[in-house]
Design an enzyme around this catalytic site. Structure first.
Site, PDB file in Angstrom:
ATOM      1  N   SER A  90       0.832  -1.195   0.000  1.00  8.41           N
ATOM      2  CA  SER A  90       0.000   0.000   0.000  1.00  8.41           C
ATOM      3  C   SER A  90       0.879   1.263   0.000  1.00  8.41           C
ATOM      4  O   SER A  90       1.704   1.441  -0.895  1.00  8.41           O
ATOM      5  CB  SER A  90      -0.954  -0.049   1.202  1.00  8.41           C
ATOM      6  OG  SER A  90      -1.973   0.901   1.094  1.00  8.41           O
ATOM      7  N   ASP A 217      -9.056  -5.582  -5.590  1.00 12.30           N
ATOM      8  CA  ASP A 217      -8.623  -4.711  -4.501  1.00 12.30           C
ATOM      9  C   ASP A 217      -9.737  -3.743  -4.122  1.00 12.30           C
ATOM     10  O   ASP A 217     -10.253  -3.008  -4.962  1.00 12.30           O
ATOM     11  CB  ASP A 217      -7.375  -3.935  -4.949  1.00 12.30           C
ATOM     12  CG  ASP A 217      -6.644  -3.269  -3.800  1.00 12.30           C
ATOM     13  OD1 ASP A 217      -7.311  -2.645  -2.950  1.00 12.30           O
ATOM     14  OD2 ASP A 217      -5.410  -3.358  -3.767  1.00 12.30           O
ATOM     15  N   HIS A 247      -7.179  -6.047  -0.692  1.00  8.17           N
ATOM     16  CA  HIS A 247      -6.018  -5.147  -0.682  1.00  8.17           C
ATOM     17  C   HIS A 247      -4.802  -5.716   0.048  1.00  8.17           C
ATOM     18  O   HIS A 247      -3.668  -5.553  -0.398  1.00  8.17           O
ATOM     19  CB  HIS A 247      -6.417  -3.817  -0.034  1.00  8.17           C
ATOM     20  CG  HIS A 247      -5.346  -2.780  -0.065  1.00  8.17           C
ATOM     21  ND1 HIS A 247      -4.792  -2.307  -1.240  1.00  8.17           N
ATOM     22  CD2 HIS A 247      -4.709  -2.106   0.953  1.00  8.17           C
ATOM     23  CE1 HIS A 247      -3.879  -1.387  -0.964  1.00  8.17           C
ATOM     24  NE2 HIS A 247      -3.809  -1.254   0.354  1.00  8.17           N
TER      25      HIS A 247
END
EC number: 3.1.1.1
Length: 288
Positions: A90, A217, A247
Site C-alpha cells: 500500500s 482490490d 487489498h
C-alpha cells in the site's frame, strides 16, 4: 504510547526491507517476512514513524518523517547485508519506490505490493474519492485535520477468518497488532503529497520491479495504481495480478503466492552464496 513491533530475522547476506502501509503495522508484513527468511534472506520489517500508537501520534508526523524512518531502517539493514531489496504494501510500496528512486545504488530490486497512489477501490465511498483533492487545501488552512475517515468492511481482507482477527484487534484499539481503525484526514493529506512526489520520480527507477496487486482490490484499483508504476518505471517489470485477495495481499488468501513469487524474484537477482541454506536457517516453520 507507541509500541515497537518491528522485526528482524537474521539470514544471509541478501536482505529485504519490508515497509507497511498508512495506519498499519509491521504485523501486516510478518508472514511475508517469515517466508522470505525461510528462503535464506535477512529480513527487516520496519515500523514507520508515528505508527502503532494512537491517532495523535500519527498526526504528529508527516510523510517526511515516515520516509526518514525508511532511510534509517535501510541504513541499519545495509550493516548486515551486501545486497538489499525493498518491498512495501500500500503506502509502504510508495515509500519503497521513492527510496529506490533516491538511492538506486542501494537497491537491487523492489517488491511492489498493492501500491496505493489513489484511494479508488470498490469499497471507498464515492464522496471520499471525489473529495481527496480537497485534502491539501484543508491541510493548508489547518481545518478538519483530526477528522477521521473510518475504514469499513471488508478492511482489505477477503479471508473472513483473518478479517475477523484483524478487525477485532483494530476496533479494540490494539494498533500495534491491527493498525488504526481510521485514517485522519491530516495524514491522508500527507500521503497524497508523498504519492505526488513519488509519481514524479518513477521514471528514475531502473531496478527490477515485482508488482503484485489484486484484481479485486477494495482500496486501490490495480490499473490506476500498479498500472501507473508498470507504465512509468524505466527498469524491467514483472506484473502478477492476484485473484483470491483484496487489498492486504501479504496476509490474505494469496499470501503463499506472494511469498513464493517474491522469493523467486529476489533470489534470481542475488547469488546463492548470499542466502542461508534452509538446513541451517534457524527459523523454519510452516507459513499459515
Amino acid at each position: 504510547m507507541i509500541t515497537d513491533v518491528s522485526f528482524f530475522y537474521k539470514g544471509g547476506r541478501a536482505g529485504v526491507l519490508l515497509i507497511h502501509g498508512l495506519t498499519g503495522t509491521p504485523a501486516e508484513m510478518q508472514i511475508l517476512g517469515k517466508g522470505l527468511h525461510k528462503h535464506g534472506f535477512t529480513v527487516y520489517g520496519m515500523q514507520l514513524a508515528g505508527h502503532c500508537g494512537d491517532e495523535n501520534d500519527l498526526l504528529a508526523t508527516s510523510w517526511h518523517d515516515w520516509y526518514d524512518s525508511v532511510i534509517r531502517a535501510a541504513d541499519r539493514l545495509l550493516e548486515h547485508v551486501d545486497t538489499m531489496f525493498v518491498g512495501g504494501l500500500s503506502m509502504g510500496a510508495v515509500l519503497a519506490l521513492k527510496y529506490t528512486a533516491d538511492h538506486p545504488e542501494n537497491v537491487k530490486g523492489v517488491g511492489v505490493y498493492g501500491p496505493t497512489f489513489v484511494y479508488d477501490g470498490w469499497s471507498i465511498p464515492r464522496y471520499i474519492q471525489r473529495s481527496v483533492f480537497l485534502l491539501k487545501w484543508f491541510k493548508a488552512l489547518g481545518i478538519f485535520q483530526k477528522s477521521v475517515f473510518i475504514e469499513r468492511p471488508p478492511y482489505g481482507l477477503k479471508d473472513e477468518r483473518i478479517r475477523k482477527t484483524v478487525s477485532e484487534s483494530m476496533l479494540s484499539g490494539d494498533s500495534a497488532k491491527g493498525g488504526l481503525a481510521g485514517n485522519p484526514l491530516g495524514s491522508l493529506a500527507e500521503m497524497q503529497e508523498l504519492a505526488k512526489q513519488t509519481a514524479a520520480q518513477l521514471h528514475d527507477i531502473k531496478a527490477p520491479c515485482l508488482i503484485m496487486h489484486s484484481n479485486h482490490d477494495d482500496i486501490a484499483n490495480m490499473e490506476t495504481n500498479s498500472g501507473l508504476v508498470a507504465r512509468s518505471v524505466s527498469g524491467p517489470v514483472k506484473m502478477i495480478p492476484l485473484e483470491n485477495s483484496y487489498h492486504m495481499i501479504t496476509i490474505d488468501r494469496d499470501r503463499k503466492k506472494v511469498i513464493q513469487e517474491s522469493a523467486n524474484f529476489f533470489g534470481a537477482l542475488c547469488t546463492k552464496d548470499q542466502l542461508v541454506p534452509p538446513a541451517v536457517n534457524p527459523f523454519i516453520r510452516e507459513i499459515a
